[in-house]
Design a protein around this motif. Structure first.
Motif, PDB file in Angstrom:
ATOM      1  N   GLY A  89      49.751  51.718  24.226  1.00  0.00           N
ATOM      2  CA  GLY A  89      51.187  51.471  24.307  1.00  0.00           C
ATOM      3  C   GLY A  89      51.480  50.031  24.665  1.00  0.00           C
ATOM      4  N   GLU A  90      52.754  49.674  24.522  1.00  0.00           N
ATOM      5  CA  GLU A  90      53.219  48.314  24.842  1.00  0.00           C
ATOM      6  C   GLU A  90      54.485  48.376  25.679  1.00  0.00           C
ATOM      7  OE1 GLU A  90      52.921  45.214  21.704  1.00  0.00           O
ATOM      8  OE2 GLU A  90      52.561  46.923  20.395  1.00  0.00           O
ATOM      9  N   PRO A  91      54.462  48.724  26.918  1.00  0.00           N
ATOM     10  CA  PRO A  91      53.306  49.119  27.722  1.00  0.00           C
ATOM     11  C   PRO A  91      53.029  50.614  27.591  1.00  0.00           C
ATOM     12  CG  PRO A  91      55.230  49.015  29.127  1.00  0.00           C
ATOM     13  CD  PRO A  91      55.682  48.616  27.739  1.00  0.00           C
ATOM     14  N   PRO A  92      51.843  51.031  27.988  1.00  0.00           N
ATOM     15  CA  PRO A  92      51.544  52.464  27.992  1.00  0.00           C
ATOM     16  C   PRO A  92      52.429  53.195  29.006  1.00  0.00           C
ATOM     17  CG  PRO A  92      49.536  51.156  28.180  1.00  0.00           C
ATOM     18  CD  PRO A  92      50.692  50.221  28.370  1.00  0.00           C
ATOM     19  N   ALA A  93      52.727  54.456  28.723  1.00  0.00           N
ATOM     20  CA  ALA A  93      53.531  55.254  29.654  1.00  0.00           C
ATOM     21  C   ALA A  93      52.833  55.374  31.006  1.00  0.00           C
ATOM     22  CB  ALA A  93      53.796  56.632  29.063  1.00  0.00           C
ATOM     23  N   GLU A  94      51.531  55.585  30.980  1.00  0.00           N
ATOM     24  CA  GLU A  94      50.721  55.637  32.199  1.00  0.00           C
ATOM     25  C   GLU A  94      49.541  54.689  32.009  1.00  0.00           C
ATOM     26  OE1 GLU A  94      49.799  59.534  33.744  1.00  0.00           O
ATOM     27  OE2 GLU A  94      51.600  60.359  32.803  1.00  0.00           O
ATOM     28  N   PRO A  95      49.743  53.416  32.327  1.00  0.00           N
ATOM     29  CA  PRO A  95      48.715  52.410  32.031  1.00  0.00           C
ATOM     30  C   PRO A  95      47.404  52.632  32.779  1.00  0.00           C
ATOM     31  CG  PRO A  95      50.758  51.383  32.814  1.00  0.00           C
ATOM     32  CD  PRO A  95      50.907  52.852  32.978  1.00  0.00           C
ATOM     33  N   THR A  96      46.328  52.300  32.107  1.00  0.00           N
ATOM     34  CA  THR A  96      45.013  52.296  32.739  1.00  0.00           C
ATOM     35  C   THR A  96      44.919  51.050  33.612  1.00  0.00           C
ATOM     36  OG1 THR A  96      44.073  53.424  30.821  1.00  0.00           O
ATOM     37  CG2 THR A  96      42.522  52.286  32.295  1.00  0.00           C
ATOM     38  N   LYS A  97      44.407  51.237  34.824  1.00  0.00           N
ATOM     39  CA  LYS A  97      44.279  50.119  35.767  1.00  0.00           C
ATOM     40  C   LYS A  97      42.826  49.696  35.923  1.00  0.00           C
ATOM     41  CE  LYS A  97      48.204  51.194  38.721  1.00  0.00           C
ATOM     42  NZ  LYS A  97      48.648  51.461  40.089  1.00  0.00           N
ATOM     43  N   ILE A  98      42.669  48.443  36.293  1.00  0.00           N
ATOM     44  CA  ILE A  98      41.374  47.959  36.763  1.00  0.00           C
ATOM     45  C   ILE A  98      41.344  48.296  38.252  1.00  0.00           C
ATOM     46  CG2 ILE A  98      39.898  45.948  37.139  1.00  0.00           C
ATOM     47  CD1 ILE A  98      41.422  44.609  34.771  1.00  0.00           C
ATOM     48  N   VAL A  99      40.561  49.281  38.616  1.00  0.00           N
ATOM     49  CA  VAL A  99      40.467  49.671  40.023  1.00  0.00           C
ATOM     50  C   VAL A  99      39.759  48.568  40.799  1.00  0.00           C
ATOM     51  CG1 VAL A  99      39.529  51.370  41.641  1.00  0.00           C
ATOM     52  CG2 VAL A  99      40.498  52.124  39.451  1.00  0.00           C
ATOM     53  N   HIS A 100      38.660  48.088  40.218  1.00  0.00           N
ATOM     54  CA  HIS A 100      37.902  47.024  40.879  1.00  0.00           C
ATOM     55  C   HIS A 100      37.143  46.216  39.838  1.00  0.00           C
ATOM     56  CE1 HIS A 100      35.801  44.883  44.017  1.00  0.00           C
ATOM     57  NE2 HIS A 100      34.637  45.237  43.522  1.00  0.00           N
ATOM     58  N   ALA A 101      37.218  44.905  39.971  1.00  0.00           N
ATOM     59  CA  ALA A 101      36.446  43.993  39.124  1.00  0.00           C
ATOM     60  C   ALA A 101      35.421  43.303  40.008  1.00  0.00           C
ATOM     61  CB  ALA A 101      37.363  42.959  38.482  1.00  0.00           C
ATOM     62  N   SER A 102      34.201  43.188  39.495  1.00  0.00           N
ATOM     63  CA  SER A 102      33.143  42.537  40.267  1.00  0.00           C
ATOM     64  C   SER A 102      32.209  41.794  39.324  1.00  0.00           C
ATOM     65  CB  SER A 102      32.361  43.563  41.091  1.00  0.00           C
ATOM     66  OG  SER A 102      31.763  44.523  40.245  1.00  0.00           O
ATOM     67  N   LEU A 103      31.441  40.906  39.908  1.00  0.00           N
ATOM     68  CA  LEU A 103      30.433  40.177  39.145  1.00  0.00           C
ATOM     69  C   LEU A 103      29.075  40.772  39.452  1.00  0.00           C
ATOM     70  CD1 LEU A 103      31.789  36.571  39.703  1.00  0.00           C
ATOM     71  CD2 LEU A 103      31.975  37.958  37.625  1.00  0.00           C
ATOM     72  N   GLY A 104      28.267  40.919  38.438  1.00  0.00           N
ATOM     73  CA  GLY A 104      26.960  41.551  38.578  1.00  0.00           C
ATOM     74  C   GLY A 104      26.957  42.854  37.811  1.00  0.00           C
ATOM     75  N   ALA A 105      25.796  43.356  37.528  1.00  0.00           N
ATOM     76  CA  ALA A 105      25.677  44.603  36.771  1.00  0.00           C
ATOM     77  C   ALA A 105      26.222  45.768  37.583  1.00  0.00           C
ATOM     78  CB  ALA A 105      24.222  44.856  36.398  1.00  0.00           C
ATOM     79  N   ALA A 106      26.756  46.744  36.886  1.00  0.00           N
ATOM     80  CA  ALA A 106      27.278  47.939  37.551  1.00  0.00           C
ATOM     81  C   ALA A 106      26.136  48.688  38.217  1.00  0.00           C
ATOM     82  CB  ALA A 106      27.966  48.835  36.530  1.00  0.00           C
ATOM     83  N   PRO A 107      26.381  49.247  39.395  1.00  0.00           N
ATOM     84  CA  PRO A 107      25.325  50.026  40.044  1.00  0.00           C
ATOM     85  C   PRO A 107      24.981  51.253  39.210  1.00  0.00           C
ATOM     86  CG  PRO A 107      27.409  50.235  41.227  1.00  0.00           C
ATOM     87  CD  PRO A 107      27.619  49.231  40.129  1.00  0.00           C
ATOM     88  N   THR A 108      23.742  51.626  39.224  1.00  0.00           N
ATOM     89  CA  THR A 108      23.334  52.818  38.481  1.00  0.00           C
ATOM     90  C   THR A 108      23.755  54.056  39.254  1.00  0.00           C
ATOM     91  OG1 THR A 108      21.171  52.630  39.498  1.00  0.00           O
ATOM     92  CG2 THR A 108      21.396  51.736  37.293  1.00  0.00           C
ATOM     93  N   PRO A 109      24.195  55.094  38.539  1.00  0.00           N
ATOM     94  CA  PRO A 109      24.681  56.310  39.224  1.00  0.00           C
ATOM     95  C   PRO A 109      23.575  57.067  39.916  1.00  0.00           C
ATOM     96  CG  PRO A 109      24.901  56.501  36.817  1.00  0.00           C
ATOM     97  CD  PRO A 109      24.314  55.156  37.122  1.00  0.00           C
TER      98      PRO A 109
END
Length: 192
Positions: A172-192
């Motif tokens: 959407g422009e904007p979306p009705a319920e926009p997706t948010k960036i909860v957290h941005a970080s530098l480095g590889a994502a931790p493995t689950p």
């Protein structure tokens, strides 16, 4: 005769100038040292439950990469939405106002056009249509290739993991319920 001499002199000066060359083509994949540096991996944890990892390319757009790294280290992107998401085109975020009109308090950046193509997963600097030097904090992620954008927008990265998560960002422009960036970080994502 004097005019002919001036014309010849102008021609000689023009001919003596070094030819203009296009920028060297960058490889699609980054050099090993860039790929190995954790500071060049941008991880986005999104409100849709997924994680996106972006390989940043300081060899292609050093000032834009430095800006993203700086903003991430300040927590700038945390909580910001994807405010313009067009199916079959791209997802755009990075505006703290959520309107497409905002940016960080830092000055706008000069465009760093390069030879990296706009492929699926390409990440580039959003800017105003009439000013290539208006990139600031907003960025886009391409859903599909778009050759018409090559050399017109600054490409500074590419999604290397989580493109399926990008595909599920609310449209959407904007979306009705926009997706948010909860957290941005530098480095590889931790493995689950």
């Amino acid at each position: 005769m004097k005019m002919l001499a001036l014309a010849f002199a102008a021609f000689a000066l023009t001919a003596a100038q070094a030819p203009v060359t296009a920028p060297a083509a960058l490889p699609i994949n980054p050099p090993a040292a860039i790929a190995a540096d954790p500071a060049n991996k941008l991880t986005l944890n999104l409100s849709n439950g997924g994680t996106v990892v972006i390989q940043l390319r300081p060899d292609a757009a050093p000032n834009h990469v430095q800006r993203v790294q700086q903003l991430v280290s300040q927590g700038f992107y945390d909580g910001i939405t994807f405010h313009r998401v067009i199916a079959g085109f791209m997802a755009q975020g990075g505006d703290p106002t959520g309107t497409g009109q905002g940016g960080s308090k830092l000055p706008d950046l000069t465009a760093e056009f390069n030879t990296l193509p706009h492929l699926r997963g390409t990440v580039g600097a959003a800017r105003t249509a009439d000013n290539p030097n208006s990139g600031n904090s907003q960025f886009y992620i391409m859903y599909v290739p778009n050759n018409s954008m090559n050399g017109e927008y600054t490409v500074f990265g590419r999604v290397i993991a989580g493109m399926d998560v990008v595909d599920s960002i609310a449209k959407g422009e904007p979306p009705a319920e926009p997706t948010k960036i909860v957290h941005a970080s530098l480095g590889a994502a931790p493995t689950p």
